[in-house]
Write an enzyme that holds these catalytic residues in place. Structure first.
Site, PDB file in Angstrom:
ATOM      1  CD  GLU A   1      -8.794  -0.352  35.943  1.00 64.14           C
ATOM      2  OE1 GLU A   1      -9.896   0.035  35.660  1.00 64.14           O
ATOM      3  OE2 GLU A   1      -8.414  -0.382  37.027  1.00 64.14           O
TER       4      GLU A   1
ATOM      5  CE  LYS B   1       3.763   1.482  24.730  1.00 68.21           C
ATOM      6  NZ  LYS B   1       3.238   2.323  23.834  1.00 68.21           N
TER       7      LYS B   1
ATOM      8  CD  GLU C   1     -14.202   2.318  24.795  1.00 64.29           C
ATOM      9  OE1 GLU C   1     -13.215   1.740  24.130  1.00 64.29           O
ATOM     10  OE2 GLU C   1     -13.898   3.337  25.823  1.00 64.29           O
TER      11      GLU C   1
ATOM     12  CB  CYS D   1     -11.897   4.535  30.160  1.00 60.79           C
ATOM     13  SG  CYS D   1     -11.619   5.309  31.955  1.00 60.79           S
TER      14      CYS D   1
END
Ligand code: NAD
Length: 477
Positions: A246, A171, A379, A280
């Site tokens: 992750e 996906k 973030e 990331c």
């Protein structure tokens, strides 16, 4: 119009609905993907199961390796095509899009060679017994992929899963599907059996959620935000489905006074502007020893002022952000910085050729960011570097470990003993000493601690996640 790719055939969604594909460089739609639903996910899982049961699990490890090598070569031949697709779909400057396509080829090459090196053990046991372990594929693995590095994450996740003998249902993120649909077509061209790689596009809360809930998925590899990772892990826990997460990061770059700044500064800049900061492992916090703080900021400020953002095709230092909501998110962080009187040291520029309808953000350098402020804790996922000073090694460790994340840390010092101490004391999945992720690291296990996730992908370690260990004990007299 793009279709799903299930059992090596292009298929429209049962929903009859599509989602527009927007070019981040100008904010304009140029294609459409399927807005898939649970019925499409079910079709993909069934195709993968059928493939696994009827053919894929009968392939020897060496045969799987040969196929993966053919796919690596096919991707390498198609690098120009994939680069253009990714550039338009994700707004990546040409060099970045190309690097991603080459990394994809390299992942397949690495896992091609790994297939027939994965094996179990024999274990000494009681007299009259022989015990051995087999590493068996889970069966059907589900892969939920983010938009920031679709090809690289597909390579490491799907590459590892296929090497271990699983059939895959993927996906992709709704903002970044085009390259992955094309790669699945290439896999069919080189001979992957129907159902080994299936791509189902659509929204996360619809078809991603359907993947997480599907009882036919035997393992989930999720790469994305901590919030969605939590949802996936909760859903998977209901049926005890193993998950690799992750997730995000707020990774520190730690610069001591004895560091080689000529080497450190370009790497520090690259680690926050690469992919417009939407990485990331972005080095989004810069911790600098007090005695060189002011001098370093002067040099870094000059580097930031020279940076240029613009349309992906111009191949500048950075392209646009992925979508308008991401641009708004970065603007909100920068307004908070202003409201909190956090000083801006320098800002790069968005070039005049950038259409106003594109999602641009000039790279921004902020200093004296309080460690507890959300700019230093969350973030931002944009080209914004938050700098703070530290007094000594203990203080550097305290600041480095002061967020909920633990993905990557960079340490810059020429003191060998300190390099080891810092590598031990920083709480993260990866520590880079006097470099920051140089060379891409296909071979190197990767993952996080704390809210950066758990489990490891990349390298041979990933093959352990993508298999389950069976212990077989024989009594023979
Ligand atoms: P996201 O969590 O919004 O989306 C990731 C994927 O999850 C997408 O495919 C999305 O459609 C899907 N999704 C969304 N809601 C879902 C739901 N309810 N159920 C199932 N699937 C759902 O993340 P993003 O914005 O695409 O990516 C950015 C995030 O990914 C950042 O936090 C970044 O740090 C992280 N990331 C981590 C790594 C790593 O290796 N640790 C690598 C790349 C990106």
């Amino acid at each position: 119009m793009q279709l799903n790719f299930i059992a090596n055939t292009a298929q429209p969604s049962a929903s009859g609905q599509t989602i527009a594909v927007i070019d981040p460089s100008d904010g304009q739609p140029f294609d459409a993907i399927q807005r898939s639903n649970a019925a499409d996910m079910d079709a993909a899982v069934r195709a993968a199961r059928h493939c696994f049961d009827s053919s894929w699990q009968k392939f020897s490890a060496a045969e799987r390796g040969k196929l993966l090598m053919r796919l690596s070569q096919r991707v390498a031949q198609g690098v120009d095509e994939l680069t253009l697709l990714e550039q338009r779909d994700c707004g990546k400057p040409t060099r970045q899009a190309r690097a991603d396509a080459l990394a994809l080829a390299r992942y397949f090459e690495f896992y091609a060679g790994a297939c027939d090196k994965l094996h179990g053990d024999t274990i000494p046991y009681m007299d009259g017994y022989s015990v051995l372990t087999w590493r068996e594929p889970h069966g059907v693995t589900g892969h939920v992929i983010p938009w920031n590095y679709p090809m690289q994450i597909f390579g490491r996740s799907v590459g590892g899963a296929l090497a271990a003998g699983n059939a895959c249902v993927v996906k992709p993120a709704e903002d970044a599907c085009l390259s992955l649909i094309r790669v699945a077509q290439m896999a069919a061209e080189v001979g992957f059996p129907a159902g080994a790689i299936n791509i189902v596009t659509g929204y996360g809360h619809e078809v991603g959620d359907a993947l997480a809930h599907h009882p036919g998925i035997d393992h989930i590899s999720f790469t994305g935000s901590p919030a969605v990772g939590t949802l996936i892990a909760q859903v998977a826990a209901e049926r005890h489905c193993p998950v690799t997460l992750e997730l995000g990061g707020k990774s520190p770059q730690i610069v001591f006074a004895d560091a080689d700044l000529d080497a450190a500064l370009p790497a520090i800049v690259n680690a926050i502007v690469q992919n417009a900061g939407q990485t990331c492992s972005a080095g989004s916090r810069l911790l600098v020893e007090q005695s060189i703080y002011e001098a370093l900021l002067v040099r870094l400020g000059a580097l930031f002022e020279a940076l240029k953002a613009g349309p992906a095709s111009l191949d500048l230092d950075l392209g646009p952000l992925i979508r308008q909501s991401q641009q708004q998110r970065v603007w909100d962080f920068l307004s908070d910085a202003q409201a909190a009187n956090i000083p801006m040291v320098a800002q790069g520029q968005v070039v005049d050729a950038a259409p106003e309808t594109g999602f641009y953000q000039a790279p921004t350098l902020l200093r004296d960011v309080p460690v507890t402020h959300r700019l230093a804790q969350q973030e931002i996922f944009g080209p914004v570097l938050c700098v703070m000073a530290f007094r000594d090694e203990d203080h550097a460790v305290e600041l480095a470990n002061a967020t909920r994340f633990g993905l990557v840390a960079g340490v810059w010092t020429n003191d060998g003993a300190r390099q080891f101490r810092m590598a031990r004391r920083v709480h993260s999945g990866q520590v880079f000493i006097n470099n920051y992720g140089a060379g891409g690291g296909v071979e190197l296990p990767f993952g996080g601690v704390k809210s950066s996730g758990y489990g490891r992908e990349k390298g041979l370690e990933a093959l352990h996640s993508f298999t389950t260990l069976k212990t077989v004990a024989f009594r023979h007299g």
